[in-house]
Structures are given as C-alpha cells and as structure tokens.
Design an enzyme around this catalytic site. Structure first.
Site, PDB file in Angstrom:
ATOM      1  CB  CYS A 141       9.517 -18.783 -16.664  1.00 36.13           C
ATOM      2  SG  CYS A 141       9.218 -17.950 -18.213  1.00 36.13           S
ATOM      3  CG  HIS A 142      10.110 -22.175 -14.419  1.00 34.36           C
ATOM      4  ND1 HIS A 142      10.658 -21.919 -15.644  1.00 34.36           N
ATOM      5  CD2 HIS A 142       9.041 -22.973 -14.652  1.00 34.36           C
ATOM      6  CE1 HIS A 142       9.954 -22.555 -16.582  1.00 34.36           C
ATOM      7  NE2 HIS A 142       8.983 -23.192 -16.006  1.00 34.36           N
ATOM      8  N   GLY A 143      10.362 -18.464 -11.289  1.00 31.41           N
ATOM      9  CA  GLY A 143      10.650 -17.832 -10.008  1.00 31.41           C
ATOM     10  C   GLY A 143      12.099 -17.798  -9.571  1.00 31.41           C
TER      11      GLY A 143
END
Lengths: 177, 425
Positions: A141-143
């Site tokens: 999702c956001h690494g």
C-alpha cells in the site's frame, strides 16, 4: 418562601441550577449506553483465542491464520534469518526492540499481519513473494519494509508488526489470544 | 412576509392557518434575484435535485440490500440481476454520488471566484462547508456497503487514520469498528448512518437556503442589489434558467448511467471483500483523491508529531480552513472580475487541486511524494498567507455603480432600456 440564600441568590435560582444539573446528569447517563453500544460486543470478544498446529510448516515458510478477524503471520525461520534479525544494531531501529523480545522460541516468529501504518496486509508470507529489502514482509500500500523479526525498517509505518499474546501448548501446537 | 388573499376558498382556508402558499409565492415565485446571474448559479439548484434523487433511489435500494458481511456483496448482485430496474436504480445512485460531488465542487469554486463567502454571507458559506463534510461522510460509508475489495480496504485504511491520535487512538478505532477489524458490526453501523446522514444534509440544506433567502444571492459583479431595477423575480426567470442547466446536467448523468456506468468506479470492487488479501493499489473514489494526496503528503515527523498523525491533521485542516475563509480573505471586493491579481491565484488554486488529485491517484513512488508535498504546501499557502496579504496590496478595478449599469454596459444597450421591474415587495 422567597428568603435569600446569599446576596442576590434566590431560592428560585438555586432550584433552577439544581434542576438543570440533574437534567444534565440524566442526559449524560442516557447518552452513555448509546455511545458504548458501538464498542466490541460480548460475542466478538469471546472469539478471541485460537489453537494452531504448526508441525506442518517447513523451515523458511510461513502460514497466515485468522485471529479476531485479522491475519496473523506464523513464520518458521531459518538459522540465517534468525542470524540476520539478531545482527541488527537495535539503536538504529525506528521502534527499537531486540529479536529476543519478539519471540518465545527463536525459530518461530508470530506477528500480526496488519501493517502498523494503515492496516494493509503486507506480502511476503508465501514462498516466492516479495519479502522487501530486509527479507521479512513488504506492504504494497505505502511501501513499508519489515525484517525477519517483523520490525519496521523502511517506509511510513511507525511501529513494528504487533506480537499477539500466544503460548506453546506443546512443541507443535500454539494458542493465540 | 406579505400575506396574499387567495380566491380559492380551500387555499385561503389553509393559508390563513398555515401560510404555506404565501410562503412559496414569496420565496420561489416573487423572490428577487440579481438579474446578472450567469449559468454558474445553476449549481445550487442542481445539487438539490441530485440530493432528492439520491434519497429516492437510496430508499428503494435499501429495500433489496442486506447489510451483513455474508450477504451484502450478493445482495448487490441480486439488485443488479434480479430486481426490476435494479441495475438502473443502482447505477443512478452510484453515479449520482459522483455527480453530486462534481456539482458541489463547481458550486464551491463558483463561490470562491465571485467571493460569495464574504459578508454578509459568512454563515451561508459555513453551512455549505458543513454540508460538504456530511456529504463526504455519507459517500465514504455508502462506498463500503457493496462489500467489495475497495469497500473493505478503503474502510480499513480510512478508519485506521484515527489510530494516529496518541493514547486514545486504538480505542477510538475499535469503537468505530465494533471489533478488532472492519467486520460485520462495522458494515451494519455504516448502513444505519448512511441512511441517516442524507436527512441531516436535508436539514442543513434547509438552513443554507433559509440563510440565502435572508441575504439574497451574490452575483457575478459581487455588488449589492440596490433596488427593483437590479433584480428580476425568481419565477419565471430562474426557474427557466435552472431548467436549462438541469436538462444539460441530466444528459451528462444519463450518459454515465447508460454508457459508462462503471467508468468512475474501480474494478476491484467487483471482487468480494477478503480481509486476508489487500489489493496491490488502494485508491479512493475520484472525489476524495486531493484529500488522499494531502493525507499522504507528509512522510517525515514534524517536531514531536508523527508523520501519520500530521497527514491526518492536514487532511482535516484542508476542509476546516474553509470555515475561516470569510475572515482570511481581507479584500472588500467580492468578485474576481474586479480583482486583477487574485483572479490568477484562483486558477492556480484550481490547478493545484487537480494536481493533488493526480498525485492521489498514483502510487507514492518516484516524483509523486514531492509533488504531493508541494501541492499541499501551496494549498495552505493560498488560504493562510496569500489571501490575507493579497487583500491589502491588491488595487481592485473600479466597481460598476449598480448591477443594472453593469448589465447594460456589457450588452451595449442604453442604461435603463432593459430595466425590468420584477414583482419585488
């Protein structure tokens, strides 16, 4: 009856304030059940422990189980993975914890499968999937990258993957919750 | 309010006891409107129409939908396949959400361009911001109901935002969920609230319109009406003008419903929710993209505030700052027509919002985090720094002495030649 209680305070003002205060307390007592009903119900709380047979998980692999509606990762770590997790200088971590603080038996790592950023399920529990830069998990999702002890090493997640309460019932059986 | 004497005895009997006919006549028939309004003034009426259509279609969808995690996804498919005209009603409703936001965003930017938020319309504007907040909550919860992958993971990510608050965060999130994750109790309460909130919106819209009918409409020149020569009665002039706009708008809405019903949605939402598998790329609906970009813009801790909490604070602040707008804009001149410098910054703000939307639609990789950070910084710079200063240093163009003069000057007709004397009281 209109005797004065103190300067400028009449019986009427006292009754007005007292009645208002009782009304306010009554309204708050009525409001609380309406607010509290949204908290987890008794049956949701009752479903809070599961038992898992871990004998079939080969070294280097993991399984995902569902506990309280959320994924939990059980990883059978290799000697190399344990080595990597313990070689890290704890002081350099965002959420400093040693590997020993996060496991009961070194070869078994058991962590929540919800990213501590916004709750996505990180990938990497299956063999062959992207385990991120540190060999643990990677949240698409956001690494956020997690290492082989489930500690956040890179990305926006503020905390390490949460370690749920669990006990070993035997060498091959654990109880989570 | 002036009471009329009606010829019809029944109407007169009712009107003497409840002056509903006098009221409608006063507020929607004779009501004086500035005569220079352009088509940008259609969008309030359009928003009202969408709200009514959303409630009508929503009430009937609720007759066929089941708010339970084991049946929600299937009941939506049941609506699409089995219910008579179910596909039509659902597509009107799902695309209606997008139409509602398009209309309301244009309505808001109309207000920004022509200074409709300035005295004496501050409260009118603030009620509008309340409507926007209620709409966002309603749309968010409505999107969860089909219980697809985007429904579930969108709900999970957004509710998880509240965990960013120190100490109370975790218990607040469990209270919102009614459990340890987004699950059946969450779906159930979202359905209940999704049904409730539109009626609260109706209530605030009534206040919004009531406040509007106290101050009267702003207009493209941003100057006050000074008498009957500046205005025309609402009916037939604006019932007609609003109807033209409504016709065009309904064509656009119908085009989406009949030719591209899923264009504005996300394919992953046709996969049933799976709590053990996150889709590789979670995106909100298009109307939330700029706010999503602001949420993700902060990737570093600010003093003692964690990056995650900072993003949450900025996302809420991006709307709350609108409440302060009437006082942040220090210029006395309302309309951009007479504000040569602000006019440019209006367009830059609009472009900034599109840029933020573009960032919100993309993965936070490569250049996007930096663009998102700059876009967010500019958004707040516009409201908090630029507007207060600009009002002090800008020299506005000379204002026309009256709406009548402005209209006749533009049309080239001699002043007074077209002065309509409407039925003003």
């Amino acid at each position: 009856m209109a005797e004065s209680l103190a300067d400028g305070e009449t019986r009427r003002e006292f009754l007005f304030l007292a009645a208002g205060a009782v009304g306010a307390v009554g309204a708050a007592c009525f409001a609380w059940p309406l607010v509290d009903q949204m908290n987890p119900t008794a049956d949701v709380l009752a479903l809070s422990s599961i038992e898992i047979d871990i004998s079939s998980i080969p070294e280097g692999q993991g399984v995902t189980v569902k506990w309280r509606g959320q994924p939990v990762f059980i990883r059978h770590r290799t000697a190399k993975e344990i080595e990597e997790a313990r070689a890290v200088s704890v002081a350099t971590l965002r959420d400093p914890q040693t590997d020993q603080q996060r496991v009961v038996k070194p070869e078994w790592l058991i962590v929540s499968g919800s990213c501590t950023h916004l709750g996505c399920v990180p990938i990497g529990n299956q063999v062959g999937s992207d385990r991120g830069d540190f060999g643990g998990w990677f949240c698409p999702c956001h690494g956020s990258h997690y290492d082989t002890a489930g500690r956040v090493r890179k990305g926006p997640a503020p905390k390490n993957l949460f370690v749920p309460p669990y006990v070993f019932l035997s060498d091959t059986k654990i109880k989570i919750g | 309010m002036e009471k009329k004497t009606y010829k019809n005895a029944v109407v007169r009997w009712i009107d003497d006891r409840l002056p509903i006919f006098s009221f409608m006549d006063h507020e929607y028939n004779q009501f004086p409107m500035p005569k220079n309004l352009n088509y940008w003034w259609n969008f309030g009426a359009l928003a009202t129409v969408v709200l009514i259509a959303m409630i009508a279609t929503g009430v009937v969808l609720a007759m066929h939908y089941t708010p339970h995690t084991s049946m929600a996804f299937d009941s939506v498919e049941h609506i699409m396949r089995d219910v008579n005209y179910g596909w039509l009603i659902r597509y009107i409703h799902s695309n209606g959400a997008s139409m509602f936001f398009i209309v309301v965003y244009i309505h808001i930017f109309r207000g920004l361009y022509y200074g409709s938020y300035k005295a004496p319309r501050e409260l009118l504007w603030m009620l509008g911001v309340v409507i926007l907040l209620l709409m966002m909550a309603t749309a968010f919860m409505g999107y969860v109901l089909p219980w697809g992958q985007m429904s579930f993971w969108g709900a999970k990510v957004i509710t998880n935002l509240f965990s960013a608050f120190p100490l109370i965060g975790e218990s607040v999130v469990q209270w919102l969920w009614g459990g340890f994750t987004v699950a059946n109790p969450t779906l159930n309460r979202f359905f209940s609230l999704h049904y409730l909130l539109p009626f609260l919106i109706v209530g605030v819209v009534v206040l919004h319109v009531a406040a509007l009918h106290v101050t009267g409409s702003n207009n493209p020149d941003g100057i006050d009406t000074k008498g009957p020569q500046d205005s025309v009665p609402f009916n037939p002039y604006f019932t007609a003008k609003d109807s033209v706009g409504l016709g065009v708008f309904l064509i656009v809405w119908a085009a989406f419903v009949f030719y591209a019903p899923d264009y504005l949605g996300h394919a992953d939402n046709y996969i049933e929710a799976n709590p053990l598998s996150t889709p590789p790329h979670i995106v909100p609906e298009w109307y939330f993209l700029p706010f999503y970009a602001i949420l993700r813009s902060i990737t570093f801790d600010v003093w003692f505030i964690e990056a995650k909490l900072m993003g949450v604070i900025l996302m809420f602040a991006s709307i709350l700052v609108l409440f302060l707008l009437p006082w942040l804009d220090t210029s006395k001149v309302r309309s951009c027509r007479y504000r040569p410098i602000y006019r440019w910054f209006f367009w830059i703000l609009l472009i900034d919002c599109f840029v933020l939307g573009w960032v919100g639609a993309n993965k936070p990789e490569g250049m996007f985090p930096l663009i998102g950070l700059i876009g967010t910084a500019y958004y707040f710079f516009h409201f908090l720094i630029l507007l207060p200063i600009l009002g002090k240093i800008e020299t506005p163009l000379p204002l026309p002495t009256s709406i009548s003069e402005a209209v006749t000057r533009r049309s080239g007709a001699p002043a007074g030649a077209t002065a309509a004397t409407g039925g003003n009281d």
